[in-house]
Write an enzyme that holds these catalytic residues in place. Structure first.
Site, short mmCIF file in Angstrom:
data_model
loop_
_atom_site.label_atom_id
_atom_site.label_comp_id
_atom_site.label_asym_id
_atom_site.label_seq_id
_atom_site.Cartn_x
_atom_site.Cartn_y
_atom_site.Cartn_z
N SER A 141 119.39 -6.31 -4.96
CA SER A 141 120.25 -5.24 -5.46
C SER A 141 121.14 -4.69 -4.35
CB SER A 141 119.39 -4.15 -6.11
OG SER A 141 120.18 -3.26 -6.88
N GLU A 234 122.73 -8.75 -16.82
CA GLU A 234 122.78 -7.49 -16.06
C GLU A 234 124.22 -7.11 -15.73
OE1 GLU A 234 121.26 -7.40 -12.06
OE2 GLU A 234 121.30 -9.59 -11.92
N HIS A 264 117.00 -6.60 -14.21
CA HIS A 264 117.51 -6.52 -12.85
C HIS A 264 116.37 -6.67 -11.83
CE1 HIS A 264 120.14 -5.23 -9.63
NE2 HIS A 264 119.38 -4.20 -9.34
#
Length: 298
Positions: A141, A234, A264
């Site tokens: 991320s 996502e 995610h």
């Protein structure tokens, strides 16, 4: 998709995503993430050693098997949350599965410490690590974005690592990816309505296309192989796809793996989701392939 993924996505969409859309207190969200991370199962075997590296508090995790390489893992959390504790289980799993030493930095978080604090911290750790083992970079991320920004910095300094892995990376803080809109409904966890606000907390007025914040705009001379995994549903899907294109245009060897219907950074749920285990098996295959051939980046 397995039934477990479908169930997890449903739970996240019904409960976690609305909560993230409403919460205003960053400290409260940090505490929630720390509490939720207890769900992740630490792998038995590796040894944890808290250590300061480059002036930054880190967790060094050593596998029981002979160490083949050193993995600098940069945790995610939108630059405002996440820690050694939230990602310790995944880091221990990687240490055992990949037979590598893992270094997990506790870098400074926004909004108290805005950009470029996080980048400066991970760079300080990378520069302080000994060069006795091949260096691998990995992150998820926001940590995936930091991983790639760090990759650029090391390449520009003519000190590229052996390889890099990014999981669902956030690579464009200009928020120009179409999937932020097209996948707003299929995204199981991240509310697209909040991403601009969180981005501003981190940047603190800095340029959105600064390569240290948005690796999509960075240069990667003499870049080593890179693996990028992402969920096709996502909101950051285009961040992964466009990042792969950017790297390829600059001559890098890129393995881009899109997984349908995943949440995610589903890899955090190793041992619980078969797709998480399968994705990490692909990471292990990639790492083994890179460590099994000569390092041509130096």
């Amino acid at each position: 998709m397995s039934r477990r993924v479908t169930a997890l996505a449903t739970i996240l969409r019904l409960f976690e995503k609305p909560k993230l859309a409403r919460i205003q207190s960053v400290p409260h969200q940090r505490r929630r993430f720390e509490f939720q991370s207890r769900l992740f199962r630490p792998t038995k075997g590796p040894v944890d050693r808290p250590e300061e590296i480059g002036g930054i508090a880190c967790l060094r995790i050593l596998p029981q098997t002979p160490t083949r390489a050193r993995l600098l893992y940069i945790h995610g959390g939108a630059y405002i949350m996440g820690s050694i504790r939230t990602h310790r289980a995944l880091a221990r799993h990687l240490a055992a599965q990949l037979q590598v030493e893992v270094v997990l930095p506790d870098y400074r978080l926004a909004p108290e410490h805005p950009f470029p604090a996080a980048f400066e911290d991970v760079l300080a750790v990378a520069e302080a690590l000994p060069n006795d083992l091949p260096l691998l970079l990995m992150g998820d991320s926001a940590g995936g974005g930091l991983c790639l920004s760090l990759l650029s910095a090391l390449c520009l300094a003519d000190k590229p690592p052996h390889a890099a892995v990014a999981l669902s990376p956030w690579t464009d803080l200009d928020l120009a990816g179409e999937s932020l809109t097209t996948n707003a409904e299929t995204e199981a966890m991240l509310p697209a309505s909040r991403i601009g606000e969180v981005r501003d907390w981190y940047l603190g007025g800095a340029a959105k296309d600064d390569p240290k914040a948005s690796p999509l705009y960075a240069d990667f001379p003499n870049c080593p192989p890179v693996l990028i995994q992402y969920s096709e549903s996502e909101i950051l899907a285009d961040d992964a796809r466009r990042m792969a294109m950017r790297l390829t245009e600059q001559g890098a060897e890129v393995a881009l793996q899109g997984w349908p219907g995943m949440v995610h950074v589903w890899q955090l749920f190793h041992g619980m989701l078969p797709e998480a285990d399968a994705a990490l098996d692909r990471v292990a295959e990639f790492v083994a392939a890179q460590l099994g051939r000569p390092d041509t980046t130096r």
